[in-house]
Structures are given as structure tokens and as C-alpha cells.
Design a protein around this motif. Structure first.
Motif, PDB file in Angstrom:
ATOM      1  N   GLU A   1       0.837  -1.199   0.000  1.00 38.62           N
ATOM      2  CA  GLU A   1       0.000   0.000   0.000  1.00 38.62           C
ATOM      3  C   GLU A   1       0.877   1.255   0.000  1.00 38.62           C
ATOM      4  OE1 GLU A   1      -1.233   1.015   4.515  1.00 38.62           O
ATOM      5  OE2 GLU A   1      -1.974  -0.932   3.811  1.00 38.62           O
ATOM      6  N   GLU A   2       0.308   2.360  -0.473  1.00 44.46           N
ATOM      7  CA  GLU A   2       1.061   3.598  -0.632  1.00 44.46           C
ATOM      8  C   GLU A   2       1.450   4.185   0.720  1.00 44.46           C
ATOM      9  OE1 GLU A   2       0.607   7.939  -2.912  1.00 44.46           O
ATOM     10  OE2 GLU A   2      -0.972   6.428  -3.029  1.00 44.46           O
ATOM     11  N   SER A   3       2.678   4.685   0.822  1.00 45.08           N
ATOM     12  CA  SER A   3       3.156   5.286   2.058  1.00 45.08           C
ATOM     13  C   SER A   3       2.525   6.650   2.277  1.00 45.08           C
ATOM     14  CB  SER A   3       4.681   5.435   2.034  1.00 45.08           C
ATOM     15  OG  SER A   3       5.309   4.187   1.912  1.00 45.08           O
ATOM     16  N   LEU A   4       2.342   6.994   3.554  1.00 42.41           N
ATOM     17  CA  LEU A   4       1.787   8.297   3.877  1.00 42.41           C
ATOM     18  C   LEU A   4       2.779   9.411   3.564  1.00 42.41           C
ATOM     19  CD1 LEU A   4      -0.898   9.319   5.055  1.00 42.41           C
ATOM     20  CD2 LEU A   4       0.199   9.381   7.294  1.00 42.41           C
ATOM     21  N   SER A   5       4.065   9.116   3.691  1.00 45.50           N
ATOM     22  CA  SER A   5       5.125  10.082   3.398  1.00 45.50           C
ATOM     23  C   SER A   5       5.935   9.579   2.211  1.00 45.50           C
ATOM     24  CB  SER A   5       6.030  10.259   4.621  1.00 45.50           C
ATOM     25  OG  SER A   5       7.148  11.065   4.310  1.00 45.50           O
ATOM     26  N   SER A   6       6.052  10.388   1.167  1.00 51.23           N
ATOM     27  CA  SER A   6       6.689   9.937  -0.070  1.00 51.23           C
ATOM     28  C   SER A   6       8.095  10.526  -0.232  1.00 51.23           C
ATOM     29  CB  SER A   6       5.837  10.343  -1.277  1.00 51.23           C
ATOM     30  OG  SER A   6       5.921  11.742  -1.494  1.00 51.23           O
ATOM     31  N   PRO A   7       8.946   9.891  -1.034  1.00 52.03           N
ATOM     32  CA  PRO A   7      10.270  10.449  -1.316  1.00 52.03           C
ATOM     33  C   PRO A   7      10.206  11.821  -1.972  1.00 52.03           C
ATOM     34  CG  PRO A   7      10.165   8.143  -1.990  1.00 52.03           C
ATOM     35  CD  PRO A   7       8.770   8.553  -1.646  1.00 52.03           C
ATOM     36  N   GLU A   8       9.192  12.044  -2.803  1.00 58.94           N
ATOM     37  CA  GLU A   8       9.049  13.337  -3.474  1.00 58.94           C
ATOM     38  C   GLU A   8       8.758  14.442  -2.469  1.00 58.94           C
ATOM     39  OE1 GLU A   8       8.874  10.075  -6.080  1.00 58.94           O
ATOM     40  OE2 GLU A   8       7.474  10.495  -4.423  1.00 58.94           O
ATOM     41  N   GLN A   9       7.948  14.135  -1.468  1.00 62.56           N
ATOM     42  CA  GLN A   9       7.698  15.114  -0.415  1.00 62.56           C
ATOM     43  C   GLN A   9       8.961  15.355   0.401  1.00 62.56           C
ATOM     44  OE1 GLN A   9       4.396  13.224   1.526  1.00 62.56           O
ATOM     45  NE2 GLN A   9       2.869  14.127   0.148  1.00 62.56           N
ATOM     46  N   GLY A  10       9.769  14.315   0.556  1.00 68.04           N
ATOM     47  CA  GLY A  10      11.042  14.473   1.239  1.00 68.04           C
ATOM     48  C   GLY A  10      11.939  15.472   0.532  1.00 68.04           C
ATOM     49  N   ILE A  11      11.928  15.463  -0.789  1.00 65.51           N
ATOM     50  CA  ILE A  11      12.728  16.422  -1.556  1.00 65.51           C
ATOM     51  C   ILE A  11      12.212  17.837  -1.321  1.00 65.51           C
ATOM     52  CG2 ILE A  11      13.371  17.193  -3.872  1.00 65.51           C
ATOM     53  CD1 ILE A  11      13.233  14.241  -4.753  1.00 65.51           C
ATOM     54  N   ILE A  12      10.893  18.008  -1.337  1.00 65.60           N
ATOM     55  CA  ILE A  12      10.310  19.345  -1.141  1.00 65.60           C
ATOM     56  C   ILE A  12      10.686  19.916   0.217  1.00 65.60           C
ATOM     57  CG2 ILE A  12       8.133  20.594  -0.804  1.00 65.60           C
ATOM     58  CD1 ILE A  12       6.920  18.820  -2.998  1.00 65.60           C
ATOM     59  N   ILE A  13      10.545  19.116   1.259  1.00 62.49           N
ATOM     60  CA  ILE A  13      10.855  19.643   2.591  1.00 62.49           C
ATOM     61  C   ILE A  13      12.347  19.902   2.744  1.00 62.49           C
ATOM     62  CG2 ILE A  13      11.237  17.518   3.954  1.00 62.49           C
ATOM     63  CD1 ILE A  13       9.196  18.808   5.984  1.00 62.49           C
ATOM     64  N   GLN A  14      13.178  19.095   2.073  1.00 61.81           N
ATOM     65  CA  GLN A  14      14.614  19.347   2.119  1.00 61.81           C
ATOM     66  C   GLN A  14      14.958  20.641   1.391  1.00 61.81           C
ATOM     67  OE1 GLN A  14      16.605  16.718   3.733  1.00 61.81           O
ATOM     68  NE2 GLN A  14      17.883  18.521   4.016  1.00 61.81           N
ATOM     69  N   LYS A  15      14.264  20.944   0.299  1.00 60.17           N
ATOM     70  CA  LYS A  15      14.470  22.213  -0.409  1.00 60.17           C
ATOM     71  C   LYS A  15      14.173  23.396   0.500  1.00 60.17           C
ATOM     72  CE  LYS A  15      13.415  20.750  -5.178  1.00 60.17           C
ATOM     73  NZ  LYS A  15      12.475  20.913  -6.309  1.00 60.17           N
TER      74      LYS A  15
END
Length: 356
Positions: free
Chosen positions: A316-330
């Protein structure tokens, strides 16, 4: 999937012992924690003995060579997140990495790419998403009850809450202070409730006024003589959709309360405070405050680990995605870069800085 999930732990310190391992063990019918690794041999061995884990290593690459693993928790200092997570993904493991994703945007992007290339789960330890307050409010925001959320305020402020243990005051290993440690939790919660808009620019300021001198510590005595992080960060984030977030976070500040963690949202149809949860609306020509009569009490971390286990076993899909990780790191990198140069920065420009 009938077999148990075989889990390895990278980093045998406090977050592994206090959060990850105990919550894996609550699901012993689904999970086996079979190995732990830490660069300090005694730490790895003590952790293994404490939780009856069969294997202890000082090198996680040796762990992967000798153990057949399905998933890994990365519980190291921030500096080592990227290398450990990418190695685990390339070894065919799903990964739950503690927050923040990494030290810089390039690392967060490399982690996301590794997850995609190896078709494995990569999710981050943003456990406040699993709080009943955030989960309840998310249903309201998804239903449009707040309308267009165009403004938010974040507080993650401690009066004298500089950690007196670990490496939290070491910029080289952590990448920063309260912004990257506790502020990132409230930032993620706000972004999650706002559907993770794309950031455009950041204006931030950081301060080192209290942590670099001896003082009262409500979370133990800290090493003030080697205090290399900020003790406060404040600023504003602007997004491409026009929304803004005001952020304030501190390990040490001269304020009344010992600890404040909150997100406030303002939309054109309603607003909300998250901790404690209260929603503000105008209904039938009346200004109405709405509070839940009951919220579940299950622990945030317990729900986070439970979700990760189910994701690994079911796909099942994770609540937190790698793409969101990139955004918050930016945003984090942009914030520190703005503080460094003393003016607002475009997110794209801030990504050029490879180190905080």
C-alpha cells in the motif's frame, strides 16, 4: 505474503531503542528484528542484548552481506541518512528513514531516485502525521471545509529544551538545530494538510544567543562550549500557489511555556489550530468554534511503525513519499541559505548550496 518481515536497524541509539525496535516487537506475528548495526561496537551489542536481536554489526554493509533482510530502519545522525538508505534500497530493502530526509537536496533526490530505480518503499519518520489531530483535520481539509488554505503559522519552540545527549548540537553531523530537528515536524504537518504545495522562496533568520553559554537545561546539560547550531530560527516560506507559512522554532528562547508545538491554518472557508485541534468557521451568520469530543489515544510512533509494516507487507502507498522528502529538504536548505546570506532566496537558487 505469509512470511514475516525481516528487519534490520541501522544505528542502535536512542530513537532505535525508544521507538523503532519496541514498536516492531509489538507486531511479532508479522515482524522479526534480526540485526542491528552501529559504528560503536558496544552500542550495537548492548542494543542486540537488550532486545534479543540475533545479530550485531559495526558495518551495515556486512549486515546486508550476512543477513537476508526485507526492510531497514535508518536511525543514524542526519549526516549518514542518505548513504545508509541508498545502500539498503540497492540491497532490495524497504526503508523507514528518520527525519529529516538528509543534509541537502542532492542527497534527498538521490534517495528518491534509488527508491524508484529499485521499486522499494522509502518513507520518513514524520510521526506527527499519524497524530489523531492531524489525521482528523486532514479529512476536513480534503473535504474542502477550510476552502483554499492560503496562510499558516508554525511553532516548535522550547524554553530551555536543548538536548543534553546525542549529537543534536553538532552541526556537522545534524546539519542544523531546531529547524531541522523539531521545526521540521510541524513544517511537514502543515505541508501535509496543505497538500504539499511547491515552494517558491524562503526568507529566514537564525540565532545563536543562548545555546553557546552555560545555562539551565530542561533536557539535560548540553555541551555549550561546542554548540555549533542555531538555537532559534524564524522566517517565511512563499509557495508557487501564493500561500505562505510563518515559521518559528527554537531549542532555547525566553518564553513562558516549556514546549509549544502547533500549526495554525487559515483558509477562505475556515481555519484551524492543530494542537489541540479546534476549527474556526462562519456558519449561518455566526462565528463557530468546532472541537472534537473524542480523539483516539494510540501513540504517533506506534501508528507510524504499524503503517510502515503494513506498507511493506501489502504494497500500500506510504503516507510520506520520497518526493515530499525532496520538497521539505528544499525548504530547509533554502531557509539556512537565506539566513546565511541575509536575504530571501529562490528555492532553485538555494539548491546550489550542497552543504548547510
Amino acid at each position: 505474503m505469509n512470511k514475516k518481515l525481516k528487519v534490520g536497524i541501522v544505528g542502535g541509539g536512542g530513537i532505535a531503542r525508544g521507538v523503532h525496535i519496541p514498536n516492531y516487537l509489538k507486531h511479532s506475528d508479522k515482524v522479526e528484528v534480526i540485526a542491528v548495526t552501529d559504528i560503536v561496537k558496544e552500542t550495537a551489542e548492548d542494543c542486540a542484548e537488550m532486545f534479543s536481536i540475533p545479530h550485531a554489526f559495526t558495518d551495515y554493509k556486512e549486515m546486508f552481506r550476512k543477513c537476508d533482510l526485507d526492510a531497514v530502519s535508518v536511525c543514524t545522525p542526519n549526516k549518514f541518512h542518505a548513504e545508509a538508505a541508498i545502500t539498503a534500497l540497492e540491497e532490495g530493502c524497504h526503508v523507514l528513514c528518520e527525519k529529516p530526509p538528509a543534509i541537502n537536496v542532492a542527497e534527498a533526490t538521490a534517495m528518491a531516485n534509488a527508491a524508484k530505480e529499485n521499486n522499494k518503499i522509502l518513507t520518513y519518520g514524520f510521526h506527527f502525521r499519524f497524530s489523531p489531530e492531524v489525521r482528523t483535520l486532514k479529512r476536513f481539509t480534503d473535504a474542502g471545509d477550510l476552502g483554499e488554505i492560503y496562510a499558516a503559522s508554525i511553532q516548535a519552540v522550547r524554553r530551555r529544551g536543548i538536548p543534553g545527549w546525542g549529537v543534536f548540537t553538532n552541526k556537522e553531523l545534524q546539519g542544523g538545530g531546531p529547524l531541522i530537528d523539531i521545526g521540521v515536524h510541524m513544517l511537514d504537518a502543515a505541508l501535509y494538510l496543505m497538500d504539499y504545495p511547491e515552494p517558491e522562496s524562503v526568507f529566514g533568520a537564525t540565532y545563536q544567543k543562548i545555546g553557546n553559554r552555560k545555562g539551565v537545561g530542561l533536557m539535560g546539560d548540553w555541551d555549550w562550549q561546542n554548540f555549533s547550531i542555531e538555537d532559534m530560527a524564524r522566517g517565511m516560506i512563499r509557495f508557487k500557489n501564493g500561500a505562505t507559512i510563518m515559521l518559528e522554532t527554537a531549542f532555547a528562547a525566553n518564553v513562558e511555556k516549556d514546549d509549544v508545538m502547533n500549526v495554525s491554518l487559515m483558509g477562505d472557508e475556515g481555519g484551524a489550530d492543530v494542537f489541540p485541534l479546534k476549527i474556526y468557521k462562519e456558519i449561518h451568520e455566526s462565528l463557530i468554534d468546532i472541537s472534537p469530543a473524542y480523539l483516539p489515544k494510540k501513540g504517533y510512533h506506534e501508528l507510524e511503525l504499524e503503517s510502515f509494516i503494513n506498507e511493506c507487507l501489502t504494497g500500500e502507498e506510504s503516507l510520506s513519499s520520497p518526493e515530499q522528502g525532496i520538497i521539505i529538504q528544499k525548504i530547509i536548505n533554502g531557509f539556512y541559505e537565506s539566513a546565511r546570506i541575509g536575504e530571501a532566496v529562490k528555492i532553485e537558487d538555494s539548491e546550489k548550496a550542497s552543504k548547510l
